[in-house]
Motif scaffolding. Structure first.
Motif, PDB file in Angstrom:
ATOM      1  N   GLU A  31       0.859  -1.177   0.000  1.00  0.00           N
ATOM      2  CA  GLU A  31       0.000   0.000   0.000  1.00  0.00           C
ATOM      3  C   GLU A  31       0.898   1.230   0.000  1.00  0.00           C
ATOM      4  O   GLU A  31       1.807   1.353   0.817  1.00  0.00           O
ATOM      5  CB  GLU A  31      -0.915   0.001   1.223  1.00  0.00           C
ATOM      6  CG  GLU A  31      -1.919   1.122   1.157  1.00  0.00           C
ATOM      7  CD  GLU A  31      -2.935   1.052   2.294  1.00  0.00           C
ATOM      8  OE1 GLU A  31      -3.533   2.099   2.580  1.00  0.00           O
ATOM      9  OE2 GLU A  31      -3.107  -0.020   2.877  1.00  0.00           O
ATOM     10  N   ASP A  32       0.670   2.132  -0.944  1.00  0.00           N
ATOM     11  CA  ASP A  32       1.460   3.349  -1.070  1.00  0.00           C
ATOM     12  C   ASP A  32       0.501   4.534  -1.067  1.00  0.00           C
ATOM     13  O   ASP A  32      -0.203   4.778  -2.041  1.00  0.00           O
ATOM     14  CB  ASP A  32       2.280   3.309  -2.365  1.00  0.00           C
ATOM     15  CG  ASP A  32       3.219   4.496  -2.497  1.00  0.00           C
ATOM     16  OD1 ASP A  32       3.456   5.191  -1.486  1.00  0.00           O
ATOM     17  OD2 ASP A  32       3.712   4.734  -3.621  1.00  0.00           O
ATOM     18  N   ASP A  33       0.450   5.246   0.067  1.00  0.00           N
ATOM     19  CA  ASP A  33      -0.480   6.380   0.239  1.00  0.00           C
ATOM     20  C   ASP A  33      -1.916   5.990  -0.087  1.00  0.00           C
ATOM     21  O   ASP A  33      -2.627   6.682  -0.814  1.00  0.00           O
ATOM     22  CB  ASP A  33      -0.048   7.568  -0.619  1.00  0.00           C
ATOM     23  CG  ASP A  33       1.214   8.233  -0.112  1.00  0.00           C
ATOM     24  OD1 ASP A  33       1.450   8.163   1.110  1.00  0.00           O
ATOM     25  OD2 ASP A  33       1.948   8.817  -0.932  1.00  0.00           O
ATOM     26  N   GLY A  34      -2.331   4.828   0.415  1.00  0.00           N
ATOM     27  CA  GLY A  34      -3.704   4.386   0.225  1.00  0.00           C
ATOM     28  C   GLY A  34      -3.969   3.713  -1.110  1.00  0.00           C
ATOM     29  O   GLY A  34      -5.082   3.279  -1.374  1.00  0.00           O
ATOM     30  N   VAL A  35      -2.962   3.610  -1.959  1.00  0.00           N
ATOM     31  CA  VAL A  35      -3.121   2.969  -3.267  1.00  0.00           C
ATOM     32  C   VAL A  35      -2.434   1.605  -3.220  1.00  0.00           C
ATOM     33  O   VAL A  35      -1.283   1.490  -2.798  1.00  0.00           O
ATOM     34  CB  VAL A  35      -2.490   3.829  -4.393  1.00  0.00           C
ATOM     35  CG1 VAL A  35      -2.583   3.131  -5.730  1.00  0.00           C
ATOM     36  CG2 VAL A  35      -3.159   5.192  -4.442  1.00  0.00           C
ATOM     37  N   LEU A  36      -3.146   0.555  -3.650  1.00  0.00           N
ATOM     38  CA  LEU A  36      -2.553  -0.778  -3.682  1.00  0.00           C
ATOM     39  C   LEU A  36      -1.648  -0.890  -4.906  1.00  0.00           C
ATOM     40  O   LEU A  36      -2.055  -0.583  -6.016  1.00  0.00           O
ATOM     41  CB  LEU A  36      -3.636  -1.849  -3.736  1.00  0.00           C
ATOM     42  CG  LEU A  36      -4.571  -1.889  -2.524  1.00  0.00           C
ATOM     43  CD1 LEU A  36      -5.610  -2.989  -2.700  1.00  0.00           C
ATOM     44  CD2 LEU A  36      -3.795  -2.088  -1.241  1.00  0.00           C
ATOM     45  N   VAL A  37      -0.411  -1.341  -4.673  1.00  0.00           N
ATOM     46  CA  VAL A  37       0.572  -1.476  -5.744  1.00  0.00           C
ATOM     47  C   VAL A  37       1.020  -2.932  -5.789  1.00  0.00           C
ATOM     48  O   VAL A  37       1.429  -3.493  -4.769  1.00  0.00           O
ATOM     49  CB  VAL A  37       1.795  -0.561  -5.487  1.00  0.00           C
ATOM     50  CG1 VAL A  37       2.817  -0.713  -6.590  1.00  0.00           C
ATOM     51  CG2 VAL A  37       1.363   0.887  -5.346  1.00  0.00           C
ATOM     52  N   PHE A  38       0.903  -3.546  -6.969  1.00  0.00           N
ATOM     53  CA  PHE A  38       1.330  -4.929  -7.137  1.00  0.00           C
ATOM     54  C   PHE A  38       2.802  -4.971  -7.516  1.00  0.00           C
ATOM     55  O   PHE A  38       3.252  -4.220  -8.376  1.00  0.00           O
ATOM     56  CB  PHE A  38       0.493  -5.624  -8.216  1.00  0.00           C
ATOM     57  CG  PHE A  38      -0.925  -5.843  -7.794  1.00  0.00           C
ATOM     58  CD1 PHE A  38      -1.279  -6.963  -7.071  1.00  0.00           C
ATOM     59  CD2 PHE A  38      -1.901  -4.912  -8.096  1.00  0.00           C
ATOM     60  CE1 PHE A  38      -2.587  -7.158  -6.655  1.00  0.00           C
ATOM     61  CE2 PHE A  38      -3.207  -5.092  -7.700  1.00  0.00           C
ATOM     62  CZ  PHE A  38      -3.556  -6.226  -6.968  1.00  0.00           C
ATOM     63  N   ARG A  39       3.545  -5.854  -6.876  1.00  0.00           N
ATOM     64  CA  ARG A  39       4.977  -6.026  -7.137  1.00  0.00           C
ATOM     65  C   ARG A  39       5.256  -7.507  -7.386  1.00  0.00           C
ATOM     66  O   ARG A  39       4.516  -8.366  -6.929  1.00  0.00           O
ATOM     67  CB  ARG A  39       5.815  -5.583  -5.935  1.00  0.00           C
ATOM     68  CG  ARG A  39       5.629  -4.151  -5.566  1.00  0.00           C
ATOM     69  CD  ARG A  39       6.547  -3.282  -6.369  1.00  0.00           C
ATOM     70  NE  ARG A  39       6.497  -1.941  -5.820  1.00  0.00           N
ATOM     71  CZ  ARG A  39       6.488  -0.879  -6.552  1.00  0.00           C
ATOM     72  NH1 ARG A  39       6.563  -0.963  -7.843  1.00  0.00           N
ATOM     73  NH2 ARG A  39       6.425   0.314  -5.997  1.00  0.00           N
ATOM     74  N   ARG A  40       6.351  -7.769  -8.056  1.00  0.00           N
ATOM     75  CA  ARG A  40       6.807  -9.145  -8.256  1.00  0.00           C
ATOM     76  C   ARG A  40       8.108  -9.330  -7.484  1.00  0.00           C
ATOM     77  O   ARG A  40       8.926  -8.432  -7.415  1.00  0.00           O
ATOM     78  CB  ARG A  40       7.021  -9.426  -9.736  1.00  0.00           C
ATOM     79  CG  ARG A  40       5.715  -9.285 -10.491  1.00  0.00           C
ATOM     80  CD  ARG A  40       5.608 -10.319 -11.572  1.00  0.00           C
ATOM     81  NE  ARG A  40       4.378 -10.144 -12.317  1.00  0.00           N
ATOM     82  CZ  ARG A  40       3.308 -10.900 -12.158  1.00  0.00           C
ATOM     83  NH1 ARG A  40       3.319 -11.880 -11.306  1.00  0.00           N
ATOM     84  NH2 ARG A  40       2.231 -10.695 -12.877  1.00  0.00           N
ATOM     85  N   ARG A  41       8.277 -10.504  -6.917  1.00  0.00           N
ATOM     86  CA  ARG A  41       9.459 -10.784  -6.113  1.00  0.00           C
ATOM     87  C   ARG A  41      10.685 -11.033  -6.993  1.00  0.00           C
ATOM     88  O   ARG A  41      10.597 -11.738  -7.980  1.00  0.00           O
ATOM     89  CB  ARG A  41       9.245 -12.036  -5.268  1.00  0.00           C
ATOM     90  CG  ARG A  41       8.121 -11.903  -4.294  1.00  0.00           C
ATOM     91  CD  ARG A  41       8.002 -13.164  -3.441  1.00  0.00           C
ATOM     92  NE  ARG A  41       6.734 -13.176  -2.746  1.00  0.00           N
ATOM     93  CZ  ARG A  41       6.432 -12.421  -1.711  1.00  0.00           C
ATOM     94  NH1 ARG A  41       7.307 -11.589  -1.232  1.00  0.00           N
ATOM     95  NH2 ARG A  41       5.250 -12.489  -1.143  1.00  0.00           N
ATOM     96  N   PRO A  42      11.842 -10.504  -6.590  1.00  0.00           N
ATOM     97  CA  PRO A  42      13.081 -10.900  -7.253  1.00  0.00           C
ATOM     98  C   PRO A  42      13.368 -12.370  -6.929  1.00  0.00           C
ATOM     99  O   PRO A  42      13.048 -12.833  -5.837  1.00  0.00           O
ATOM    100  CB  PRO A  42      14.147  -9.998  -6.635  1.00  0.00           C
ATOM    101  CG  PRO A  42      13.419  -8.969  -5.846  1.00  0.00           C
ATOM    102  CD  PRO A  42      12.040  -9.480  -5.579  1.00  0.00           C
ATOM    103  N   VAL A  43      13.935 -13.086  -7.869  1.00  0.00           N
ATOM    104  CA  VAL A  43      14.228 -14.503  -7.669  1.00  0.00           C
ATOM    105  C   VAL A  43      15.638 -14.828  -8.144  1.00  0.00           C
ATOM    106  O   VAL A  43      16.213 -14.114  -8.962  1.00  0.00           O
ATOM    107  CB  VAL A  43      13.225 -15.413  -8.409  1.00  0.00           C
ATOM    108  CG1 VAL A  43      11.826 -15.229  -7.874  1.00  0.00           C
ATOM    109  CG2 VAL A  43      13.261 -15.184  -9.897  1.00  0.00           C
ATOM    110  N   GLU A  44      16.158 -15.919  -7.622  1.00  0.00           N
ATOM    111  CA  GLU A  44      17.401 -16.488  -8.107  1.00  0.00           C
ATOM    112  C   GLU A  44      17.087 -17.901  -8.569  1.00  0.00           C
ATOM    113  O   GLU A  44      16.354 -18.629  -7.890  1.00  0.00           O
ATOM    114  CB  GLU A  44      18.464 -16.517  -7.008  1.00  0.00           C
ATOM    115  CG  GLU A  44      18.943 -15.128  -6.633  1.00  0.00           C
ATOM    116  CD  GLU A  44      20.031 -15.152  -5.580  1.00  0.00           C
ATOM    117  OE1 GLU A  44      20.165 -16.153  -4.846  1.00  0.00           O
ATOM    118  OE2 GLU A  44      20.754 -14.146  -5.484  1.00  0.00           O
TER     119      GLU A  44
END
Length: 115
Positions: A31-44
């Motif tokens: 959540e960024d200032d009340g806005v939901l932000v989707f992220r993807r995880r870094p992977v190895e």
């Protein structure tokens, strides 16, 4: 003067090494200032012998898609501060999707002594 014909070399089908596709698409929400932000995880990604194939930080909302030789791979990533590892087998010509969630460990049972 007669024309001389030079035979062309025989060309067979091109030989391509076997390839499969490894797909990692798990995402999480911040959540960024009340806005939901989707992220993807870094992977190895590691080979079955433990050699690092690469470290990947997906950009944007698209899942990570890698063309890799058929084999068994370990996908490692951080989730909630803990290192998680998932083993997957990639087969020739097939798409292998890394499971988005690991099975939860069994809950510890409380032992009750009879009275």
């Amino acid at each position: 003067m007669p024309r001389r014909v030079i035979p062309l070399p025989c060309v067979g089908p091109a030989l391509y090494p076997p390839q499969g596709i490894l797909v990692y698409g798990e995402r999480y929400v911040l959540e960024d200032d009340g806005v939901l932000v989707f992220r993807r995880r870094p992977v190895e990604i590691y080979t079955d012998t433990g050699q690092l194939v690469g470290s990947y930080a997906p950009i944007g909302d698209a899942p990570l898609r890698l063309d890799v030789p058929p084999s068994t791979y370990t996908v490692a990533f951080q989730r909630q501060g803990a290192l998680q590892k998932v083993r997957v087998s990639v087969k020739d010509g097939q798409e292998t999707i890394v499971p988005e969630s690991l099975p939860a460990p069994p809950a510890p049972r409380a032992s009750v002594s009879p009275r």
